[in-house]
Scaffold this motif. Sequence first.
Motif, PDB file in Angstrom:
ATOM      1  N   UNK A  35      26.237  43.670  41.718  1.00  0.00           N
ATOM      2  CA  UNK A  35      27.283  42.668  41.892  1.00  0.00           C
ATOM      3  C   UNK A  35      28.633  43.341  41.712  1.00  0.00           C
ATOM      4  N   UNK A  36      29.593  42.963  42.554  1.00  0.00           N
ATOM      5  CA  UNK A  36      30.952  43.498  42.461  1.00  0.00           C
ATOM      6  C   UNK A  36      31.911  42.363  42.129  1.00  0.00           C
ATOM      7  N   UNK A  37      32.623  42.493  41.008  1.00  0.00           N
ATOM      8  CA  UNK A  37      33.627  41.516  40.587  1.00  0.00           C
ATOM      9  C   UNK A  37      34.994  42.076  40.957  1.00  0.00           C
ATOM     10  N   UNK A  38      35.591  41.540  42.024  1.00  0.00           N
ATOM     11  CA  UNK A  38      36.856  42.058  42.551  1.00  0.00           C
ATOM     12  C   UNK A  38      38.036  41.366  41.864  1.00  0.00           C
ATOM     13  N   UNK A  39      39.030  42.174  41.499  1.00  0.00           N
ATOM     14  CA  UNK A  39      40.175  41.613  40.779  1.00  0.00           C
ATOM     15  C   UNK A  39      39.758  41.139  39.403  1.00  0.00           C
ATOM     16  N   UNK A  40      38.940  41.932  38.730  1.00  0.00           N
ATOM     17  CA  UNK A  40      38.306  41.494  37.485  1.00  0.00           C
ATOM     18  C   UNK A  40      39.275  41.362  36.326  1.00  0.00           C
ATOM     19  N   UNK A  77      40.524  49.828  42.590  1.00  0.00           N
ATOM     20  CA  UNK A  77      40.578  49.691  44.039  1.00  0.00           C
ATOM     21  C   UNK A  77      41.324  48.469  44.495  1.00  0.00           C
ATOM     22  N   UNK A  78      41.620  48.429  45.773  1.00  0.00           N
ATOM     23  CA  UNK A  78      42.353  47.354  46.434  1.00  0.00           C
ATOM     24  C   UNK A  78      41.362  46.345  46.997  1.00  0.00           C
ATOM     25  N   UNK A  79      41.628  45.052  46.774  1.00  0.00           N
ATOM     26  CA  UNK A  79      40.725  43.999  47.240  1.00  0.00           C
ATOM     27  C   UNK A  79      40.591  43.970  48.752  1.00  0.00           C
ATOM     28  N   UNK A  80      41.587  44.455  49.466  1.00  0.00           N
ATOM     29  CA  UNK A  80      41.532  44.430  50.929  1.00  0.00           C
ATOM     30  C   UNK A  80      41.036  45.739  51.529  1.00  0.00           C
ATOM     31  N   UNK A  81      40.790  46.742  50.670  1.00  0.00           N
ATOM     32  CA  UNK A  81      40.245  48.031  51.126  1.00  0.00           C
ATOM     33  C   UNK A  81      39.268  48.517  50.056  1.00  0.00           C
ATOM     34  N   UNK A 106      41.747  37.975  54.957  1.00  0.00           N
ATOM     35  CA  UNK A 106      41.463  39.401  55.150  1.00  0.00           C
ATOM     36  C   UNK A 106      40.639  39.936  53.988  1.00  0.00           C
ATOM     37  N   UNK A 107      40.945  39.482  52.778  1.00  0.00           N
ATOM     38  CA  UNK A 107      40.181  39.926  51.612  1.00  0.00           C
ATOM     39  C   UNK A 107      38.738  39.434  51.690  1.00  0.00           C
ATOM     40  N   UNK A 108      38.532  38.178  52.092  1.00  0.00           N
ATOM     41  CA  UNK A 108      37.175  37.635  52.188  1.00  0.00           C
ATOM     42  C   UNK A 108      36.384  38.392  53.251  1.00  0.00           C
ATOM     43  N   UNK A 109      37.016  38.750  54.351  1.00  0.00           N
ATOM     44  CA  UNK A 109      36.334  39.550  55.375  1.00  0.00           C
ATOM     45  C   UNK A 109      35.879  40.884  54.796  1.00  0.00           C
TER      46      UNK A 109
END
Length: 266
Positions: A35-40, A77-81, A106-109
């Motif tokens: 699992x990846x928690x982005x912007x944690x 890391x960057x949520x969009x990359x 774009x982030x959801x994609x």
Amino acid sequence: MRRFSADYLETTRTGMWDDSREALSDLALGDCDRILDVGCGTGELTRVLREESDGDVIGLDADARLLESVPDPTVRGDATRLPFADDSVDLVVCQALLINLPDPIAAVREFARVASRRVAAVEPDNGAVAVESTVDSEPRLARRARDLFLDGVDTDVELGADAADAFERAGLDVVSTRRYDQQRTVDPPYDEPAVRAARRKATGEGLASDRATILEGETTPAEYDTLREQWREMGREVVAQMGTDDYERRETVPFFVTVGRVYSNN
């Protein structure tokens, strides 16, 4: 992207999942190996995910200082990359992140590229926050200050209730959207953070920190100054009620847990 201090994140997110985690059931955490928690941020949701899943939970944030509060594994890391290969995790999830991004779709994609199964977002509708208080003027002034602040913000901080639309536009099949209300209460005996918050109201310091954002909207400096004086007067009444153990406050923030399935794996 808007950035926040560790103190702010810990204050606003602490205790969010203490009463119930039912709203996370559609994430199917028990079936996830990675699992990846982005912007944690400081890892409040990361810790919950680790408690609810036997899989590996990776915390990712763009701010290295915030990641210092999160036990490994973590990635900057960057949520969009995202620095991950296609289909490299089972689930990508975020909490209160999309509302602070200029292009949440774009982030959801990007989340869908990395996820092999599902994407989930826990996002608030900050326009629907409700405040109850024993200080009669506080709910009205809190609503006024929030409206002026939101008018000056350049991202969609009310996205939570409409996150399903963003998921669909990003090419995901929406599985569910559940509402989860976070309630923050202040009542006696008052802890130190509550006392500090009251003092910041009485001095106007808390509102002053939002001045630049408020003035980005249509609010004039004179209108802001009037609000700040009313805010300080309200804060003095809060402090006075605390002195007699009469002050009580409840703030309800509606969050929406939206889960989407990656089409390529249907």
